[in-house]
Design a protein around this motif. Sequence first.
Motif, PDB file in Angstrom:
ATOM      1  N   ILE A   1      33.616  52.734  43.606  1.00 24.05           N
ATOM      2  CA  ILE A   1      34.627  51.680  43.690  1.00 24.05           C
ATOM      3  C   ILE A   1      34.398  50.879  44.964  1.00 24.05           C
ATOM      4  O   ILE A   1      34.338  51.445  46.058  1.00 24.05           O
ATOM      5  N   THR A   2      34.260  49.549  44.790  1.00 22.98           N
ATOM      6  CA  THR A   2      34.089  48.664  45.941  1.00 22.98           C
ATOM      7  C   THR A   2      35.394  47.920  46.146  1.00 22.98           C
ATOM      8  O   THR A   2      35.913  47.299  45.215  1.00 22.98           O
ATOM      9  N   PHE A   3      35.934  48.020  47.359  1.00 27.47           N
ATOM     10  CA  PHE A   3      37.178  47.304  47.662  1.00 27.47           C
ATOM     11  C   PHE A   3      36.860  45.907  48.164  1.00 27.47           C
ATOM     12  O   PHE A   3      35.864  45.697  48.836  1.00 27.47           O
ATOM     13  N   SER A   4      37.751  44.940  47.837  1.00 23.68           N
ATOM     14  CA  SER A   4      37.503  43.565  48.297  1.00 23.68           C
ATOM     15  C   SER A   4      37.852  43.443  49.770  1.00 23.68           C
ATOM     16  O   SER A   4      38.675  44.128  50.274  1.00 23.68           O
TER      17      SER A   4
ATOM     18  N   ALA B   1      49.976  47.355  51.500  1.00 29.56           N
ATOM     19  CA  ALA B   1      48.677  46.707  51.352  1.00 29.56           C
ATOM     20  C   ALA B   1      48.589  46.213  49.914  1.00 29.56           C
ATOM     21  O   ALA B   1      49.169  46.821  49.005  1.00 29.56           O
ATOM     22  N   LEU B   2      47.893  45.100  49.723  1.00 25.70           N
ATOM     23  CA  LEU B   2      47.686  44.560  48.381  1.00 25.70           C
ATOM     24  C   LEU B   2      46.224  44.157  48.315  1.00 25.70           C
ATOM     25  O   LEU B   2      45.802  43.208  48.969  1.00 25.70           O
ATOM     26  N   ILE B   3      45.446  44.921  47.560  1.00 27.48           N
ATOM     27  CA  ILE B   3      44.002  44.784  47.686  1.00 27.48           C
ATOM     28  C   ILE B   3      43.320  44.919  46.319  1.00 27.48           C
ATOM     29  O   ILE B   3      43.813  45.627  45.432  1.00 27.48           O
ATOM     30  N   GLY B   4      42.203  44.209  46.169  1.00 22.98           N
ATOM     31  CA  GLY B   4      41.437  44.275  44.934  1.00 22.98           C
ATOM     32  C   GLY B   4      40.322  45.300  45.041  1.00 22.98           C
ATOM     33  O   GLY B   4      39.906  45.674  46.143  1.00 22.98           O
ATOM     34  N   ALA B   5      39.843  45.750  43.887  1.00 22.41           N
ATOM     35  CA  ALA B   5      38.738  46.708  43.862  1.00 22.41           C
ATOM     36  C   ALA B   5      37.983  46.558  42.548  1.00 22.41           C
ATOM     37  O   ALA B   5      38.513  46.014  41.569  1.00 22.41           O
ATOM     38  N   MET B   6      36.743  46.987  42.571  1.00 24.55           N
ATOM     39  CA  MET B   6      35.915  46.920  41.366  1.00 24.55           C
ATOM     40  C   MET B   6      35.220  48.263  41.148  1.00 24.55           C
ATOM     41  O   MET B   6      34.607  48.804  42.062  1.00 24.55           O
ATOM     42  N   TYR B   7      35.377  48.787  39.926  1.00 23.78           N
ATOM     43  CA  TYR B   7      34.766  50.075  39.579  1.00 23.78           C
ATOM     44  C   TYR B   7      33.463  49.797  38.834  1.00 23.78           C
ATOM     45  O   TYR B   7      33.427  48.993  37.896  1.00 23.78           O
TER      46      TYR B   7
END
Length: 209
Positions: A206-209, A193-199
């Motif tokens: 943490i919110t995953f894209s 998996a290749l995924i973005g996230a924002m802390y």
Amino acid sequence: MSTVTQTAQSQASITPDMAVELLKAGNKRFVENKGLQRDLLQQVNQTASGQFPFAAVVSCIDSRIPTEVVFDQGIGDIFNARVAGNIVNEDILGSLEFACKISGSKAIVVMGHTSCGAVKGACDNAQLGNLTQMLDKIKPAVELTPTADGEARDSNNTAFVNQVADKNVELTIENIKKNSEVLNEMHQQGEIALIGAMYDVNTGEITFS
Ligand SMILES: [Zn+2]
């Protein structure tokens, strides 16, 4: 969900989607203050002869975001690449290729954060020693983030700074796909998996894209 130290067998049984779910569940425990009890020294012993981490996280050096802590992970669970502004260069791409292709990790998470000093520096065009070149790698995200007429495009505009951080995560993921044949192929074949996230520095969430 278990406190079990990762082994070749446990790592092999984790799918890319499961790896992301494990990280989501870990952050949920962290924000609920329900972190698992771990005997870290025991985990040192258990991992002495080898490591089988299930994921790799690219994140900022920011002192408020120790990766294992915010994902509630222990020794031998995740690879970490930390660099101001969570960008990738050849060395970090090589590290991620090692993490996934050689060491069997099932997910790469690129995690930015709110109120990022590096992103602010890029927005403000800060110049200092080697920092200048490093911030140049964040500038494409600054340029691609729109603002309304008259709205400030510098670090005084918190909403802008956080939008740039989002865009920077997106561009880092594109960079990984574009500049690492190894990882792009693994991703296309469903091996990682290749995924973005924002802390969020205000909540620890943490919110995953
Ligand atoms: Zn930062």
